[in-house]
Design a protein around this motif. Structure first.
Motif, PDB file in Angstrom:
ATOM      1  N   ILE A   1     -25.329 -29.813   7.439  1.00  0.00           N
ATOM      2  CA  ILE A   1     -26.134 -28.700   7.880  1.00  0.00           C
ATOM      3  C   ILE A   1     -26.076 -28.869   9.475  1.00  0.00           C
ATOM      4  N   GLU A   2     -25.895 -27.882  10.318  1.00  0.00           N
ATOM      5  CA  GLU A   2     -26.078 -28.326  11.732  1.00  0.00           C
ATOM      6  C   GLU A   2     -27.333 -27.824  11.953  1.00  0.00           C
ATOM      7  N   GLY A   3     -28.625 -28.430  12.313  1.00  0.00           N
ATOM      8  CA  GLY A   3     -29.659 -27.944  12.745  1.00  0.00           C
ATOM      9  C   GLY A   3     -30.861 -27.476  11.872  1.00  0.00           C
ATOM     10  N   ASP A   4     -31.573 -27.046  12.766  1.00  0.00           N
ATOM     11  CA  ASP A   4     -33.096 -26.598  12.241  1.00  0.00           C
ATOM     12  C   ASP A   4     -33.057 -25.354  11.911  1.00  0.00           C
ATOM     13  N   ASN A   5     -34.123 -25.125  10.611  1.00  0.00           N
ATOM     14  CA  ASN A   5     -34.364 -23.708  10.251  1.00  0.00           C
ATOM     15  C   ASN A   5     -33.414 -23.000   9.869  1.00  0.00           C
ATOM     16  N   LYS A   6     -32.651 -23.727   8.906  1.00  0.00           N
ATOM     17  CA  LYS A   6     -31.331 -23.181   8.017  1.00  0.00           C
ATOM     18  C   LYS A   6     -31.852 -22.812   6.668  1.00  0.00           C
ATOM     19  N   GLU A   7     -31.329 -21.640   6.111  1.00  0.00           N
ATOM     20  CA  GLU A   7     -31.507 -21.308   4.724  1.00  0.00           C
ATOM     21  C   GLU A   7     -30.097 -21.694   4.180  1.00  0.00           C
ATOM     22  N   ILE A   8     -30.059 -22.753   3.341  1.00  0.00           N
ATOM     23  CA  ILE A   8     -28.809 -23.316   2.800  1.00  0.00           C
ATOM     24  C   ILE A   8     -28.783 -22.517   1.466  1.00  0.00           C
ATOM     25  N   ILE A   9     -29.609 -22.198   0.665  1.00  0.00           N
ATOM     26  CA  ILE A   9     -29.691 -21.332  -0.664  1.00  0.00           C
ATOM     27  C   ILE A   9     -30.714 -20.579  -0.541  1.00  0.00           C
ATOM     28  N   PRO A  10     -30.379 -19.379  -1.090  1.00  0.00           N
ATOM     29  CA  PRO A  10     -31.468 -18.145  -1.037  1.00  0.00           C
ATOM     30  C   PRO A  10     -32.839 -18.667  -1.464  1.00  0.00           C
ATOM     31  N   GLY A  11     -33.883 -18.771  -0.535  1.00  0.00           N
ATOM     32  CA  GLY A  11     -35.132 -19.347  -0.809  1.00  0.00           C
ATOM     33  C   GLY A  11     -35.263 -20.705  -0.748  1.00  0.00           C
ATOM     34  N   ILE A  12     -34.249 -21.431  -0.173  1.00  0.00           N
ATOM     35  CA  ILE A  12     -34.405 -22.784   0.482  1.00  0.00           C
ATOM     36  C   ILE A  12     -33.997 -22.967   1.537  1.00  0.00           C
ATOM     37  N   ARG A  13     -35.013 -23.477   2.374  1.00  0.00           N
ATOM     38  CA  ARG A  13     -34.835 -23.559   3.958  1.00  0.00           C
ATOM     39  C   ARG A  13     -35.097 -24.820   4.211  1.00  0.00           C
ATOM     40  N   VAL A  14     -34.258 -25.658   5.311  1.00  0.00           N
ATOM     41  CA  VAL A  14     -34.559 -26.960   5.687  1.00  0.00           C
ATOM     42  C   VAL A  14     -35.006 -26.716   7.337  1.00  0.00           C
ATOM     43  N   TYR A  15     -35.665 -27.967   7.473  1.00  0.00           N
ATOM     44  CA  TYR A  15     -36.224 -28.066   8.791  1.00  0.00           C
ATOM     45  C   TYR A  15     -36.114 -29.482   9.466  1.00  0.00           C
TER      46      TYR A  15
ATOM     47  N   GLN B   1     -34.501 -34.411   7.206  1.00  0.00           N
ATOM     48  CA  GLN B   1     -35.123 -32.564   7.155  1.00  0.00           C
ATOM     49  C   GLN B   1     -36.168 -32.729   6.055  1.00  0.00           C
ATOM     50  N   TYR B   2     -36.956 -31.824   6.138  1.00  0.00           N
ATOM     51  CA  TYR B   2     -37.674 -31.413   4.960  1.00  0.00           C
ATOM     52  C   TYR B   2     -37.464 -30.050   4.436  1.00  0.00           C
ATOM     53  N   VAL B   3     -38.094 -29.619   3.452  1.00  0.00           N
ATOM     54  CA  VAL B   3     -37.531 -28.522   2.577  1.00  0.00           C
ATOM     55  C   VAL B   3     -38.801 -27.615   2.324  1.00  0.00           C
ATOM     56  N   MET B   4     -38.425 -26.346   2.675  1.00  0.00           N
ATOM     57  CA  MET B   4     -39.532 -25.026   2.602  1.00  0.00           C
ATOM     58  C   MET B   4     -38.897 -24.506   1.254  1.00  0.00           C
ATOM     59  N   VAL B   5     -39.763 -24.350   0.127  1.00  0.00           N
ATOM     60  CA  VAL B   5     -39.332 -23.580  -1.080  1.00  0.00           C
ATOM     61  C   VAL B   5     -40.004 -22.173  -1.178  1.00  0.00           C
ATOM     62  N   ASN B   6     -39.168 -21.088  -1.121  1.00  0.00           N
ATOM     63  CA  ASN B   6     -40.041 -19.683  -1.251  1.00  0.00           C
ATOM     64  C   ASN B   6     -39.919 -19.599  -2.777  1.00  0.00           C
TER      65      ASN B   6
ATOM     66  N   ALA C   1     -44.048 -31.884  13.704  1.00  0.00           N
ATOM     67  CA  ALA C   1     -43.801 -31.135  12.343  1.00  0.00           C
ATOM     68  C   ALA C   1     -44.588 -31.047  11.368  1.00  0.00           C
ATOM     69  N   MET C   2     -45.586 -31.925  11.327  1.00  0.00           N
ATOM     70  CA  MET C   2     -46.794 -31.584  10.350  1.00  0.00           C
ATOM     71  C   MET C   2     -47.371 -30.395  10.605  1.00  0.00           C
ATOM     72  N   GLN C   3     -47.762 -29.998  11.936  1.00  0.00           N
ATOM     73  CA  GLN C   3     -48.518 -28.917  12.306  1.00  0.00           C
ATOM     74  C   GLN C   3     -47.588 -27.602  11.869  1.00  0.00           C
ATOM     75  N   ARG C   4     -46.395 -27.792  12.225  1.00  0.00           N
ATOM     76  CA  ARG C   4     -45.562 -26.612  11.685  1.00  0.00           C
ATOM     77  C   ARG C   4     -45.307 -26.348  10.263  1.00  0.00           C
ATOM     78  N   MET C   5     -45.480 -27.621   9.403  1.00  0.00           N
ATOM     79  CA  MET C   5     -45.358 -27.286   7.950  1.00  0.00           C
ATOM     80  C   MET C   5     -46.679 -26.603   7.530  1.00  0.00           C
ATOM     81  N   LYS C   6     -47.581 -26.875   8.412  1.00  0.00           N
ATOM     82  CA  LYS C   6     -49.091 -26.069   7.811  1.00  0.00           C
ATOM     83  C   LYS C   6     -48.863 -24.563   8.254  1.00  0.00           C
ATOM     84  N   THR C   7     -47.928 -24.157   8.968  1.00  0.00           N
ATOM     85  CA  THR C   7     -47.752 -22.881   9.218  1.00  0.00           C
ATOM     86  C   THR C   7     -46.698 -22.214   8.328  1.00  0.00           C
TER      87      THR C   7
END
Length: 282
Positions: free
Chosen positions: A177-191, A201-206, A245-251
């Motif tokens: 994966i090249e870089g930040d804020n990438k949806e790698i699988i529908p509903g799964i985004r890495v930062y 990287q960490y993962v946001m799951v919608n 990054a933690m502040q961003r996670m809260k958003t």
């Protein structure tokens, strides 16, 4: 008036439809090992209190798509790895055996997202032979090359894991994966941005109704999240970036309770128990 009423009804119907929509993903935390004794908070959070302690667990996270993919965030480690000795590991259960308690076989794991290549997060990748592995390109390059050069930083890295990830790459099972804020699988985004390793990287799951952030070691323990303090010295290459990054996670998360640290045993007291050592994040 009629047009306004019609528009209102459409909006209400759309909102109701979204509210009634079942979640696409179920998310679980699986504990496969613990440390024998709690640690002072100061061992994990910069300038945290020495008098307070935190129980430390080792875990992986299962992101289960309804009738679809079975995704792991991180793969844990195998017993006997030298690096584990200093942690006084107890109650170890191999990560693939823990997975069986959810009704999923190791061969059913379709994807593994590697948050970073420390031994306790990457060593178990060969337990899941059919999984496509996702890793940040910069983290991979540092892990397999630069870290082992003169003046490189290979703390927390194990040489056998370098060979494992190279083997996965040669087998066509690694996606970089090249870089930040990438949806790698529908509903799964890495930062990125925490710099726990060169480009962790960490993962946001919608899930469909909620947005959850699985921080892994981009937050070690809840104390750091609650006080917006970086980890103890050595836990990040960029303390200010770690806090941002933690502040961003809260958003990103629907609620702060859906931001899940990587090693805090408190996770297993905050969410519904599915089986011993397994909770569902909901």
């Amino acid at each position: 008036m009629k047009n306004s009423l019609f528009a209102l009804l459409v909006m209400l119907a759309t909102s109701l439809s979204a509210w009634c929509q079942p979640d696409k993903y179920d998310v679980y935390a699986l504990r496969f090992a613990s440390t024998a004794q709690p640690s002072p908070v100061s061992a994990w959070a910069y300038k945290g209190p020495d008098r307070d302690s935190v129980a430390i667990d080792f875990m992986v996270w299962l992101i289960k798509e309804k009738n679809g993919k079975n995704i792991l965030l991180d793969a844990g480690f195998l017993s006997g790895i030298e690096d584990a000795k200093e942690f006084g590991i107890v109650n170890y259960i191999r990560p693939d055996s823990m997975l069986l308690k959810t009704g999923i076989k190791p061969g059913d794991i379709t994807d593994i997202i590697i948050s970073h290549p420390h031994w306790d997060h990457i060593d178990g990748i060969d337990l899941f032979p059919n999984a496509q592995i996702w890793m940040q390109k910069e983290d991979f390059n540092y892990f397999v090359a630069t870290a082992w050069q003169k003046n490189g930083n290979n703390g927390g890295f194990n040489k056998r894991d370098v060979l494992k990830i190279i083997a996965a790459n040669l087998a066509g099972r690694l996606t970089l994966i090249e870089g930040d804020n990438k949806e790698i699988i529908p509903g799964i985004r890495v930062y990125t941005g925490s710099k726990h390793t060169f480009n962790s990287q960490y993962v946001m799951v919608n899930t469909g109704t909620k947005k959850m952030v699985l921080a892994s070691d981009n937050i070690w323990i809840y104390y750091s999240l609650e006080h917006l303090t970086p980890p103890s010295v050595g836990g990040t290459l960029d303390p200010a970036g770690y806090v941002k990054a933690m502040q961003r996670m809260k958003t990103l998360a629907s609620d702060n309770k859906y931001i899940i640290p990587g090693h805090d045993a408190k996770v297993f007291t905050l969410f519904p128990l599915v089986s011993p050592g397994i909770v569902q994040i909901k």
